[in-house]
Design an enzyme around this catalytic site. Structure first.
Site, PDB file in Angstrom:
ATOM      1  N   ARG A  70      16.862 -11.339   2.836  1.00 57.59           N
ATOM      2  CA  ARG A  70      17.521 -11.093   4.134  1.00 57.59           C
ATOM      3  C   ARG A  70      19.039 -11.064   4.026  1.00 57.59           C
ATOM      4  O   ARG A  70      19.706 -10.435   4.843  1.00 57.59           O
ATOM      5  CB  ARG A  70      17.109 -12.174   5.122  1.00 57.59           C
ATOM      6  CG  ARG A  70      15.674 -12.073   5.557  1.00 57.59           C
ATOM      7  CD  ARG A  70      15.404 -13.186   6.527  1.00 57.59           C
ATOM      8  NE  ARG A  70      16.434 -13.196   7.552  1.00 57.59           N
ATOM      9  CZ  ARG A  70      16.368 -12.543   8.703  1.00 57.59           C
ATOM     10  NH1 ARG A  70      15.301 -11.833   8.984  1.00 57.59           N
ATOM     11  NH2 ARG A  70      17.351 -12.593   9.565  1.00 57.59           N
ATOM     12  N   ASP A  90      17.657 -26.648   4.300  1.00 60.51           N
ATOM     13  CA  ASP A  90      17.191 -26.252   2.969  1.00 60.51           C
ATOM     14  C   ASP A  90      16.763 -27.455   2.115  1.00 60.51           C
ATOM     15  O   ASP A  90      16.221 -27.258   1.024  1.00 60.51           O
ATOM     16  CB  ASP A  90      18.281 -25.446   2.257  1.00 60.51           C
ATOM     17  CG  ASP A  90      18.479 -24.078   2.893  1.00 60.51           C
ATOM     18  OD1 ASP A  90      17.541 -23.602   3.561  1.00 60.51           O
ATOM     19  OD2 ASP A  90      19.561 -23.495   2.729  1.00 60.51           O
ATOM     20  N   ARG A 100      13.962 -17.455  -6.967  1.00 62.96           N
ATOM     21  CA  ARG A 100      15.071 -16.958  -6.125  1.00 62.96           C
ATOM     22  C   ARG A 100      16.197 -17.985  -6.048  1.00 62.96           C
ATOM     23  O   ARG A 100      17.338 -17.616  -5.775  1.00 62.96           O
ATOM     24  CB  ARG A 100      14.565 -16.673  -4.700  1.00 62.96           C
ATOM     25  CG  ARG A 100      13.634 -15.499  -4.600  1.00 62.96           C
ATOM     26  CD  ARG A 100      13.285 -15.208  -3.159  1.00 62.96           C
ATOM     27  NE  ARG A 100      14.499 -14.956  -2.373  1.00 62.96           N
ATOM     28  CZ  ARG A 100      14.537 -14.884  -1.057  1.00 62.96           C
ATOM     29  NH1 ARG A 100      13.433 -15.052  -0.364  1.00 62.96           N
ATOM     30  NH2 ARG A 100      15.665 -14.648  -0.422  1.00 62.96           N
ATOM     31  N   VAL A 106      19.147 -10.938  13.917  1.00 62.29           N
ATOM     32  CA  VAL A 106      20.516 -10.658  13.456  1.00 62.29           C
ATOM     33  C   VAL A 106      21.400 -10.243  14.636  1.00 62.29           C
ATOM     34  O   VAL A 106      22.431  -9.624  14.459  1.00 62.29           O
ATOM     35  CB  VAL A 106      20.563  -9.590  12.330  1.00 62.29           C
ATOM     36  CG1 VAL A 106      19.972 -10.115  11.048  1.00 62.29           C
ATOM     37  CG2 VAL A 106      19.887  -8.299  12.767  1.00 62.29           C
ATOM     38  N   ASP A 107      20.951 -10.621  15.858  1.00 58.82           N
ATOM     39  CA  ASP A 107      21.688 -10.192  17.051  1.00 58.82           C
ATOM     40  C   ASP A 107      23.145 -10.671  17.051  1.00 58.82           C
ATOM     41  O   ASP A 107      24.036  -9.952  17.513  1.00 58.82           O
ATOM     42  CB  ASP A 107      20.956 -10.669  18.323  1.00 58.82           C
ATOM     43  CG  ASP A 107      20.684 -12.160  18.322  1.00 58.82           C
ATOM     44  OD1 ASP A 107      20.464 -12.721  17.229  1.00 58.82           O
ATOM     45  OD2 ASP A 107      20.702 -12.773  19.398  1.00 58.82           O
ATOM     46  N   LYS A 134      23.870 -20.277  -5.120  1.00 59.97           N
ATOM     47  CA  LYS A 134      23.287 -18.991  -4.698  1.00 59.97           C
ATOM     48  C   LYS A 134      23.874 -18.533  -3.365  1.00 59.97           C
ATOM     49  O   LYS A 134      24.305 -17.385  -3.226  1.00 59.97           O
ATOM     50  CB  LYS A 134      21.764 -19.130  -4.550  1.00 59.97           C
ATOM     51  CG  LYS A 134      21.121 -17.962  -3.817  1.00 59.97           C
ATOM     52  CD  LYS A 134      19.630 -18.156  -3.628  1.00 59.97           C
ATOM     53  CE  LYS A 134      19.210 -18.958  -2.428  1.00 59.97           C
ATOM     54  NZ  LYS A 134      19.176 -18.221  -1.149  1.00 59.97           N
ATOM     55  N   ILE A 159      16.538 -25.836  12.913  1.00 57.70           N
ATOM     56  CA  ILE A 159      17.172 -24.554  12.565  1.00 57.70           C
ATOM     57  C   ILE A 159      16.169 -23.401  12.579  1.00 57.70           C
ATOM     58  O   ILE A 159      16.429 -22.344  13.136  1.00 57.70           O
ATOM     59  CB  ILE A 159      17.852 -24.625  11.171  1.00 57.70           C
ATOM     60  CG1 ILE A 159      18.809 -25.827  11.090  1.00 57.70           C
ATOM     61  CG2 ILE A 159      18.574 -23.310  10.843  1.00 57.70           C
ATOM     62  CD1 ILE A 159      20.048 -25.725  11.950  1.00 57.70           C
ATOM     63  N   ARG A 209      14.063 -14.970  12.804  1.00 60.04           N
ATOM     64  CA  ARG A 209      15.377 -14.803  12.166  1.00 60.04           C
ATOM     65  C   ARG A 209      16.083 -13.520  12.592  1.00 60.04           C
ATOM     66  O   ARG A 209      16.264 -12.582  11.806  1.00 60.04           O
ATOM     67  CB  ARG A 209      15.258 -14.882  10.641  1.00 60.04           C
ATOM     68  CG  ARG A 209      14.926 -16.273  10.171  1.00 60.04           C
ATOM     69  CD  ARG A 209      14.912 -16.390   8.687  1.00 60.04           C
ATOM     70  NE  ARG A 209      16.230 -16.507   8.091  1.00 60.04           N
ATOM     71  CZ  ARG A 209      16.447 -16.611   6.791  1.00 60.04           C
ATOM     72  NH1 ARG A 209      15.434 -16.595   5.967  1.00 60.04           N
ATOM     73  NH2 ARG A 209      17.664 -16.726   6.319  1.00 60.04           N
TER      74      ARG A 209
HETATM   75  C1  EPZ Z   1      21.535 -19.108   5.565  1.00 59.20           C
HETATM   76  O1  EPZ Z   1      20.618 -18.177   6.119  1.00 59.20           O
HETATM   77  C2  EPZ Z   1      21.003 -19.470   4.195  1.00 59.20           C
HETATM   78  N1  EPZ Z   1      20.921 -18.266   3.394  1.00 59.20           N
HETATM   79  C3  EPZ Z   1      19.639 -20.129   4.324  1.00 59.20           C
HETATM   80  O2  EPZ Z   1      19.211 -20.536   3.047  1.00 59.20           O
HETATM   81  C4  EPZ Z   1      19.766 -21.368   5.220  1.00 59.20           C
HETATM   82  O3  EPZ Z   1      18.483 -21.931   5.412  1.00 59.20           O
HETATM   83  C5  EPZ Z   1      20.373 -20.976   6.560  1.00 59.20           C
HETATM   84  O4  EPZ Z   1      21.649 -20.288   6.350  1.00 59.20           O
HETATM   85  C6  EPZ Z   1      20.637 -22.165   7.472  1.00 59.20           C
HETATM   86  O5  EPZ Z   1      21.468 -23.084   6.820  1.00 59.20           O
HETATM   87  C7  EPZ Z   1      22.009 -17.827   2.754  1.00 59.20           C
HETATM   88  O6  EPZ Z   1      23.085 -18.395   2.830  1.00 59.20           O
HETATM   89  C8  EPZ Z   1      21.845 -16.609   1.919  1.00 59.20           C
HETATM   90  P1  EPZ Z   1      21.495 -18.482   9.943  1.00 59.20           P
HETATM   91  P2  EPZ Z   1      21.029 -17.322   7.402  1.00 59.20           P
HETATM   92  O7  EPZ Z   1      21.968 -17.128  10.358  1.00 59.20           O
HETATM   93  O8  EPZ Z   1      22.464 -17.001   7.327  1.00 59.20           O
HETATM   94  C9  EPZ Z   1      19.254 -17.936  14.173  1.00 59.20           C
HETATM   95  C10 EPZ Z   1      17.712 -20.713   1.229  1.00 59.20           C
HETATM   96  O9  EPZ Z   1      16.605 -21.274   1.066  1.00 59.20           O
HETATM   97  N2  EPZ Z   1      20.006 -16.673  14.286  1.00 59.20           N
HETATM   98  O10 EPZ Z   1      22.490 -19.587   9.890  1.00 59.20           O
HETATM   99  O11 EPZ Z   1      20.054 -16.214   7.513  1.00 59.20           O
HETATM  100  C11 EPZ Z   1      18.215 -17.862  13.036  1.00 59.20           C
HETATM  101  O12 EPZ Z   1      17.016 -17.249  13.463  1.00 59.20           O
HETATM  102  C12 EPZ Z   1      18.007 -19.956   2.514  1.00 59.20           C
HETATM  103  O13 EPZ Z   1      18.589 -20.705   0.371  1.00 59.20           O
HETATM  104  C13 EPZ Z   1      19.931 -15.911  15.434  1.00 59.20           C
HETATM  105  O14 EPZ Z   1      19.250 -16.276  16.400  1.00 59.20           O
HETATM  106  O15 EPZ Z   1      20.754 -18.382   8.544  1.00 59.20           O
HETATM  107  C14 EPZ Z   1      18.069 -19.325  12.670  1.00 59.20           C
HETATM  108  O16 EPZ Z   1      17.162 -19.933  13.546  1.00 59.20           O
HETATM  109  C15 EPZ Z   1      16.813 -19.855   3.420  1.00 59.20           C
HETATM  110  N3  EPZ Z   1      20.626 -14.732  15.503  1.00 59.20           N
HETATM  111  C16 EPZ Z   1      19.457 -19.910  12.918  1.00 59.20           C
HETATM  112  O17 EPZ Z   1      20.133 -18.965  13.763  1.00 59.20           O
HETATM  113  C17 EPZ Z   1      21.398 -14.293  14.467  1.00 59.20           C
HETATM  114  O18 EPZ Z   1      21.999 -13.213  14.583  1.00 59.20           O
HETATM  115  C18 EPZ Z   1      20.313 -20.096  11.665  1.00 59.20           C
HETATM  116  O19 EPZ Z   1      20.296 -18.902  10.889  1.00 59.20           O
HETATM  117  C19 EPZ Z   1      21.499 -15.071  13.301  1.00 59.20           C
HETATM  118  C20 EPZ Z   1      20.783 -16.271  13.224  1.00 59.20           C
END
Ligand code: EPZ
Length: 422
Positions: free
Chosen positions: A93, A306, A398, A124-125, A23, A328, A122
């Site tokens: 997201r 995950d 999902r 997106v900054d 996925k 995380i 979470r």
């Molecule tokens: C990906 O999410 C995965 N989703 C998530 O899987 C997974 O848990 C996560 O990576 C961590 O491995 C997909 O690939 C679609 P991140 P993502 O940006 O990209 C912080 C599942 O169950 N952060 O790596 O959204 C954030 O808040 C899902 O399949 C910022 O601060 O995760 C988090 O604490 C759930 N600013 C950490 O970084 C940002 O701009 C990691 O988030 C971006 C992220």
């Protein structure tokens, strides 16, 4: 009436499970179609709600999507909108991944700010900081991120403040058609990042270094179509490996590889798992009772967040105790009270959960709160004495393609039933 998953627990899983496509790889690969006016065909695409949501989002943007059993052909030759609406982004997201490709190719993107989710704030900054470094303006208006780059994006040197999977993907997608060279530092190293780089390169991009902490991208003026096979789902693989162990079973996982699970393998081996590599997969079973091991989630190649929930279910029946630390996400222990309802002995202290193994879990009605919490409850239900019913199945749908069929094939007694919602 509501649909719940009913599991009659206590039977070891024995048999073979075919792992579906990933996925978390398929979603960014689908979005890559926005970078070219030629068709992108993906194979080994899992049958999941998030894939249908992404298809719907791409169709709203004007992409023509056609599908076979496990294939999707996506053609973005006539984009009619550059807006990703709130209704879709709030359910998934990963929709924010369209931001980079849209602003890179069309000079404008309007994407709803995702807001919080069950896992925490979470932000997106980092996505936005990276796009700004590449020359875009990013403003917030009525809940939407408005990104503009009327003259296109340019290459940049950008170091991520936090390691983010999504930001790495968004910026790789954007940089592949930006003018000049982009160097992204402190990036995510997940296998899904490598899969995206390989697909982009098959489309004519010049991406190097994926899988390390620095990715270099030489922007090209246009990408072309390609046919690309989505990698196996390492999180589905890890989930079923843990389900095999928690039931005392013996399972072969096919169409996957242990190479994607270095830390998960090491951790499960310490807990008493035996892995035997096979062609196109591996066998897993246990070598005596499961032992308590400590786990800390980390970006890849560390232990995947995950898989934290199913790992916690496994530790629920271990000999001894386990300290599970989530680094995380700030709010990824929502499964704890549900596991406790099933007889687990778990105390949460901040970002850590102390799990003291009990001899047996017992079936109970429980509620899923996110994709991976759901599979943690499924694993617990398979091991528990008696019946477990899991509600809010949309979370499970999902992320887990054909879950019941795959588990039934290994002897599990599991079915969807309708119950009175009141
Ligand atoms: C990906 O999410 C995965 N989703 C998530 O899987 C997974 O848990 C996560 O990576 C961590 O491995 C997909 O690939 C679609 P991140 P993502 O940006 O990209 C912080 C599942 O169950 N952060 O790596 O959204 C954030 O808040 C899902 O399949 C910022 O601060 O995760 C988090 O604490 C759930 N600013 C950490 O970084 C940002 O701009 C990691 O988030 C971006 C992220």
């Amino acid at each position: 009436m509501a649909t719940v998953l009913k599991i009659q627990g206590g039977f070891p899983l024995n048999g073979t499970i075919q792992i579906s496509g990933a996925k978390n790889s398929a979603l960014p690969l689908m979005v890559a179609c926005l970078l070219t006016d030629q068709p992108l065909t993906l194979t080994n695409v899992p049958n999941l709600a998030d894939i249908r949501t992404t298809t719907q989002l791409l169709e709203i943007l004007g992409v023509v999507a056609t599908q076979g059993e496990d294939t999707r052909t996506l053609c973005a030759s006539h984009i009619t909108s550059t807006t990703a609406p709130y209704d879709l982004v709030k359910t998934m997201r990963a929709s924010v991944l369209v931001l980079g490709p849209l602003v890179a190719r069309y000079g404008i993107a309007r994407v709803s700010l995702p807001g919080g989710c069950a896992l925490g704030a979470r932000a997106v900054d980092v996505h936005l900081e990276g796009l700004r470094a590449m020359g875009a303006t990013c403003d917030l208006d009525e809940g939407y991120i408005i990104a503009k780059a009327p003259n296109g994006l340019h290459g940049a040197n950008f170091t991520m403040r936090v390691v983010s999977v999504g930001a790495t993907e968004n910026l790789m997608l954007a940089a592949s058609i930006a003018k000049g060279q982009t160097i992204l530092r402190n990036v995510a190293r997940e296998p899904e990042i490598v899969d995206l780089a390989n697909c982009l390169n098959a489309m004519g991009a010049k991406v190097e270094g994926a899988g390390t902490d620095t990715i270099t991208i030489e922007g090209v003026s246009a990408l072309h179509g390609a046919t690309y096979k989505v990698m196996p789902d390492r999180l589905e693989t890890g989930s079923y490996a843990i389900a095999a162990l928690i039931t005392g079973g013996d399972v072969v996982l096919k169409n996957t590889s242990l190479d994607y699970l270095p830390m998960v393998r090491e951790t499960l081996e310490k807990a008493g798992a035996v892995f035997e590599e096979e062609v196109d997969g591996f066998r897993i079973y246990q070598n005596g009772p499961i032992q308590g091991v400590d786990v800390m989630t980390e970006p890849y190649p560390g232990f995947a967040t995950d898989l934290q929930a199913p790992m916690m279910a496994l530790m629920g029946i271990c000999e001894g105790a386990s300290m599970i630390t989530e680094t995380i996400f700030e709010n990824r222990f929502m499964h704890v009270p549900e596991l406790v309802r099933m007889g687990a002995n778990i105390q949460v202290h901040g970002a850590s959960a102390m799990v003291r193994g009990v001899k047996k879990l017992s079936g109970a009605p429980v509620m899923a709160t996110d994709i991976r919490a759901s599979i943690g409850l499924v694993a617990a239900g398979l091991a528990a004495k008696g019946d477990t019913t899991i509600s809010r199945l949309y979370h499970l749908d999902r992320g887990y393609d054909s879950l019941e069929t795959k588990l039934q094939g290994c002897g599990a007694i599991v079915e969807r039933i309708k119950v009175d919602a009141s």
